[in-house]
Design a protein around this motif. Structure first.
Motif, mmCIF file in Angstrom:
data_model
loop_
_atom_site.group_PDB
_atom_site.id
_atom_site.type_symbol
_atom_site.label_atom_id
_atom_site.label_comp_id
_atom_site.label_asym_id
_atom_site.label_seq_id
_atom_site.Cartn_x
_atom_site.Cartn_y
_atom_site.Cartn_z
ATOM 1 N N GLY A 6 50.929 44.396 44.651
ATOM 2 C CA GLY A 6 50.608 43.549 45.167
ATOM 3 C C GLY A 6 49.307 42.861 45.723
ATOM 4 N N VAL A 7 48.528 44.054 45.255
ATOM 5 C CA VAL A 7 46.721 43.961 46.569
ATOM 6 C C VAL A 7 45.954 44.080 44.764
ATOM 7 N N CYS A 8 44.690 42.912 44.955
ATOM 8 C CA CYS A 8 43.849 43.056 44.277
ATOM 9 C C CYS A 8 43.041 44.008 45.597
ATOM 10 N N SER A 9 42.003 44.787 44.185
ATOM 11 C CA SER A 9 40.756 46.006 43.990
ATOM 12 C C SER A 9 40.454 44.881 43.082
ATOM 13 N N CYS A 10 39.541 44.543 43.493
ATOM 14 C CA CYS A 10 38.033 43.755 42.902
ATOM 15 C C CYS A 10 37.225 45.027 42.202
ATOM 16 N N SER A 11 36.663 44.047 40.756
ATOM 17 C CA SER A 11 35.888 44.616 40.299
ATOM 18 C C SER A 11 34.230 44.658 41.213
ATOM 19 N N PRO A 12 33.537 45.475 40.726
ATOM 20 C CA PRO A 12 31.688 45.571 40.932
ATOM 21 C C PRO A 12 31.272 44.289 40.723
ATOM 22 N N GLY A 26 49.954 39.589 52.423
ATOM 23 C CA GLY A 26 50.836 41.374 51.654
ATOM 24 C C GLY A 26 51.554 41.697 52.477
ATOM 25 N N TYR A 27 51.974 41.871 53.324
ATOM 26 C CA TYR A 27 52.745 42.099 54.607
ATOM 27 C C TYR A 27 53.702 41.526 54.928
ATOM 28 N N MET A 28 54.949 42.005 55.329
ATOM 29 C CA MET A 28 56.102 41.308 56.055
ATOM 30 C C MET A 28 56.663 41.431 56.684
ATOM 31 N N ASP A 29 55.492 41.716 58.339
ATOM 32 C CA ASP A 29 55.610 41.097 59.446
ATOM 33 C C ASP A 29 57.100 41.499 60.119
ATOM 34 N N GLY A 30 57.141 42.718 60.833
ATOM 35 C CA GLY A 30 58.897 42.290 61.377
ATOM 36 C C GLY A 30 60.254 42.193 60.456
ATOM 37 N N TRP A 31 60.328 42.082 59.311
ATOM 38 C CA TRP A 31 61.087 42.624 58.465
ATOM 39 C C TRP A 31 62.726 43.616 59.086
ATOM 40 N N ALA A 32 63.787 42.893 58.640
ATOM 41 C CA ALA A 32 64.650 43.957 59.938
ATOM 42 C C ALA A 32 66.412 44.138 58.825
ATOM 43 N N GLY A 33 65.642 43.178 57.700
ATOM 44 C CA GLY A 33 66.793 43.853 56.694
ATOM 45 C C GLY A 33 67.058 44.742 56.413
ATOM 46 N N GLN A 91 53.002 50.093 37.888
ATOM 47 C CA GLN A 91 51.561 49.934 37.211
ATOM 48 C C GLN A 91 50.644 49.791 37.583
ATOM 49 N N PRO A 92 48.968 49.759 37.394
ATOM 50 C CA PRO A 92 48.341 49.013 38.240
ATOM 51 C C PRO A 92 48.481 48.196 36.847
ATOM 52 N N GLU A 93 47.801 46.786 36.921
ATOM 53 C CA GLU A 93 46.877 45.514 35.805
ATOM 54 C C GLU A 93 45.955 45.352 36.600
ATOM 55 N N PRO A 94 45.564 45.715 35.183
ATOM 56 C CA PRO A 94 43.130 45.674 35.780
ATOM 57 C C PRO A 94 43.635 44.257 34.986
ATOM 58 N N HIS A 95 42.715 43.085 35.557
ATOM 59 C CA HIS A 95 41.748 42.302 34.986
ATOM 60 C C HIS A 95 43.589 41.078 35.369
ATOM 61 N N ALA A 96 43.708 40.887 36.681
ATOM 62 C CA ALA A 96 45.012 40.349 36.520
ATOM 63 C C ALA A 96 44.724 39.518 37.099
ATOM 64 N N THR A 97 45.613 38.080 36.501
ATOM 65 C CA THR A 97 45.156 36.457 36.675
ATOM 66 C C THR A 97 44.809 36.171 38.513
ATOM 67 N N HIS A 98 45.431 37.046 38.730
ATOM 68 C CA HIS A 98 45.999 37.011 40.557
ATOM 69 C C HIS A 98 44.722 36.760 40.864
ATOM 70 N N CYS A 99 44.518 38.035 40.286
ATOM 71 C CA CYS A 99 42.841 38.592 41.616
ATOM 72 C C CYS A 99 42.025 37.686 40.847
ATOM 73 N N CYS A 115 59.438 48.047 59.884
ATOM 74 C CA CYS A 115 58.415 46.938 59.339
ATOM 75 C C CYS A 115 58.699 47.569 57.452
ATOM 76 N N ALA A 116 58.350 47.252 56.622
ATOM 77 C CA ALA A 116 58.479 47.187 54.775
ATOM 78 C C ALA A 116 56.624 46.410 54.092
ATOM 79 N N TRP A 117 56.657 46.970 53.064
ATOM 80 C CA TRP A 117 56.109 46.080 52.440
ATOM 81 C C TRP A 117 55.952 45.480 50.742
ATOM 82 N N CYS A 118 55.550 44.166 50.857
ATOM 83 C CA CYS A 118 55.731 43.573 49.857
ATOM 84 C C CYS A 118 54.630 43.261 48.869
ATOM 85 N N LYS A 119 55.582 43.971 47.720
ATOM 86 C CA LYS A 119 54.375 43.934 46.651
ATOM 87 C C LYS A 119 54.442 42.689 45.638
ATOM 88 N N ALA A 120 55.462 42.237 46.348
ATOM 89 C CA ALA A 120 55.123 40.669 44.916
ATOM 90 C C ALA A 120 54.010 39.480 45.573
#
Length: 688
Positions: free
Chosen positions: A427-433, A22-29, A409-417, A9-14
């Motif tokens: 790689g994960v959005c933490s939503c605003s209130p 946000g997961y890459m299940d079964g990654w064995a590289g 570093q966290p990216e606030p007000h990210a366009t991706h979110c 298992c590995a975490w994909c932050k892209a």
């Protein structure tokens, strides 16, 4: 939690689509790939030690928990590597003839070793045993001269005497050794372990260099080991310290016990000393077993007078130097190391705690694949050493496990979110209130109204059937779960032998749909009956074939219901019935049983009557003859008894007729008449 769950298992932050979660299940590289984080790293310190090489490329490797991380180490045997040889000799009285040959050893030994290497030094030490009872005699005269012949001069016994530090002067070796005299002790085992320990830990006094170190141990007998010191009242364990006084004597042999085999092996390995046990044939098996417990040691058979010691040392050195043993030291807890050896013959062998290549020639290159595995997270960086036994050079391996993701570093007000409605972290959005959803795409006020769409059963069932998440009014089901409300689980069917639907069907929404030829709720029942048949008969006629397996009738067992220990065969059931029926005048038919009575012919009736009379006569005759025999026996016994009684009566009468009374010697008062005594003893009693 993701990267600790399992090695693959590995975490994909892209930035990925919402469906990947946000997961890459079964990654064995392996290591590499932007945006991937695994749980550790390992770094090899290159260029340490002569003869060592580490594989080219970046030495930084991934160190995943419970997963092997590999790197290679290469070693080449150098020519002319310096050697130190310390000769440790048993000087008990049985080694008297050996000492004379060793006194002439210096030049020959140096010449033999200089054929292998130009830089060689030799030293000398001797041992006997501890100078207390019961090892040596403590009588003052015997301490001064322990020889069995009082007219012969011997040296006092010592536990260990360091005679000559390592030197390249052969004349000095012969001069100092020629001054030595034989000694003696009482018991058979010698105190050689004390001497080996002091020779290993007293590096400065011996003069050991950081080169190949050989310790030649010569003796003609076995050795004392840990625990034997109690016989002499010595109970403190060996302290692994140097205790040589100014005269080179082991001064505390009467205080510390002999070292154990394991203790000695540890000290020799840590000091990079390779022992050569040159012993006589009678003790060779004992030292061969000892050599198996001490790494990088060898045993050679010494002639009774040590005349072959130079050749023995030369052969032993060639054997030791041609064997490459790669081992690890100072391994952190929770880390394991294994080796794969690559020798000249291109064979690969996975070893346990070391890598081994034998028969390595000068300038030959061998390599080892080192496999490192961490079973738990380590606190901070750690390191361990790799070393070829017999050499002081080593390779340091530094390792560290990363059990937390080193995100940017966290990216606030990210366009991706959803255009700035959240902060992008790893790689994960933490939503605003006020915002929810994978990409913060929904408003919180709308969620309560939208949640009804995620519940089955008219909006009263569990959210997404308890098998998914409600995101903005829609169920995002777990893996292998389908349906609008995640109500269809393709992994909840019955299992047989650990397999879903017994491996003979497919699971759809909790029900097994069996393949052709199978039935049952778990597809575990085969409709094939071939296993139950033998010669066209199902279950031997004593059972039914259910799920391709015979279900036997009561009393029957075996795979085909062919065995029944308590059952009678047809022959056994029918064997006596016709005979009994025949005697009674009944007929018997195998199919119909008893039939109507039949009339016997007259001649058969007559024969049967004559047979009965004959049998009756025989029985009565036997009884009559038996009675006659008994009566005759009783009559004969009675006659014999009467004859014996008459003979007894006659003998008694004859004894009474011969009775004679003695005249009285003096008048006696009248006495009562004695009762008559029966038998022939009465006259004899009256006479006395």
């Amino acid at each position: 939690d993701c990267i600790r769950s399992q090695p693959s298992c590995a975490w994909c932050k892209a930035l990925v689509s919402a469906r990947m979660d946000g997961y890459m299940d079964g990654w064995a590289g392996g290591w590499g790939g932007a945006g991937r984080e695994v749980d550790g790293w390992m770094e090899v310190d290159e260029g340490v030690g002569d003869g060592w090489r580490v594989d080219e490329g970046s030495p930084r490797k991934p160190l995943a928990l419970q997963h092997d991380s590999l790197f290679s180490v290469r070693f080449k045997r150098a020519e002319g590597y310096p050697v130190d040889v310390y000769y440790l000799m048993d000087l008990s009285y049985s080694m008297k003839d050996d000492l004379e040959n060793v006194k002439k050893l210096g030049n020959d030994l140096l010449a033999a070793l200089r054929n292998i290497t130009k830089s060689v030094k030799i030293g000398f030490g001797s041992f006997v045993d501890k100078t207390v009872l019961p090892y040596v005699s403590t009588v003052p005269a015997k301490l001064r001269n322990p020889c069995p012949d009082r007219y012969e001069q011997c040296d006092s016994p010592v536990s260990f005497r360091h005679v000559l530090p390592l030197t390249d002067n052969a004349s000095e070796f012969e001069s100092r050794v020629s001054q030595q005299r034989i000694s003696g002790n009482l018991d058979t085992p010698e105190g050689g372990f004390d001497a080996i320990m002091q020779a290993a830990v007293c590096e400065e006094q011996i003069g050991w260099r950081n080169v190949t170190r050989l310790l030649v141990f010569t003796s003609d007998d076995v050795f004392h080991t840990a625990g034997d010191g109690k016989l002499g009242g010595i109970y403190l364990p060996n302290d692994n310290q140097c205790h040589l006084d100014t005269d080179g004597l082991y001064s505390k042999s009467h205080i510390y016990d002999y070292p154990s085999v394991g203790h000695l092996a540890q000290v020799l390995s840590a000091s990079n000393i390779q022992p050569i046990f040159a012993v006589t044939g009678s003790t060779l098996p004992v030292y061969q077993e000892l050599s198996r417990l001490i790494p990088k040691s060898v045993v050679g058979e010494l002639k009774e007078d040590s005349s072959n010691v130079v050749q023995l040392i030369s052969d032993a050195y060639n054997s030791l130097s041609s064997t490459v043993n790669l081992e690890h030291f100072q391994l952190p807890p929770g880390v394991s190391v294994a080796y794969e050896s690559h020798c000249e013959d291109a064979t690969r062998s996975v070893e346990g705690h070391s890598g081994v290549c034998s028969g390595v020639r000068i300038n030959q290159l061998v390599s080892f694949t080192v496999m490192v595995q961490a079973d738990a997270c380590l606190e901070g960086p750690h390191s361990f050493a790799l070393r070829v036994l017999g050499f002081t050079e080593e390779v340091r391996v530094e390792l560290q496990t990363l059990c937390e993701c080193p995100c940017d570093q966290p990216e606030p007000h990210a366009t991706h979110c959803s255009g700035g409605h959240g902060t992008l972290t790893c790689g994960v959005c933490s939503c605003s209130p006020g915002r929810v959803g994978k990409l913060c795409e929904c408003e919180l006020a709308e969620v309560m109204d939208l949640e009804a769409g995620c519940r089955g059963g008219n909006g009263t069932g569990p959210m997404c059937s308890g098998k998914g998440q409600c995101v903005c009014g829609q169920c995002q089901c777990n893996s292998n779960v389908r349906g609008q409300h995640c109500e269809c689980d393709d992994t909840s069917c019955e299992r047989h032998n650990g397999q879903l639907c017994a491996g003979q069907g497919r699971c759809q929404c909790g029900s097994c749909f069996c393949n052709e030829g199978y039935t049952g709720s778990a597809c575990d029942c085969s409709l094939d009956t071939r296993v139950c048949l033998q010669d066209g008969v199902e279950c031997s006629g004593h059972g039914s074939c259910i799920c391709n397996k015979c279900q036997c009738q009561p009393g029957y067992f075996d795979r085909l219901c062919s065995r029944c220990p308590s059952c009678r065969t047809p022959c056994e059931e029918h064997r006596r019935i016709p005979r009994a029926a025949g005697l009674l005048g009944w007929g018997w038919d195998a199919a119909a049983g008893f039939t109507q009575a039949r009339v016997l012919p007259p001649f058969l009736v007559a024969v049967a009557d004559r047979t009965s009379m004959f049998v009756l006569g025989m029985v009565l005759g036997i009884v009559f003859i038996g009675l006659l025999i008994i009566i005759g026996y009783r009559i004969s016994v009675e006659i014999l008894d009467r004859r014996e009684y008459m003979r007894f009566v006659k003998e008694r009468e004859r004894a009474k007729g011969n009775e004679v009374r003695a005249p009285p010697c003096c008048p006696l008062p009248p006495l009562a008449a004695p009762s008559p005594l029966p038998g022939p003893f009465s006259p004899w009693l009256l006479r006395y």
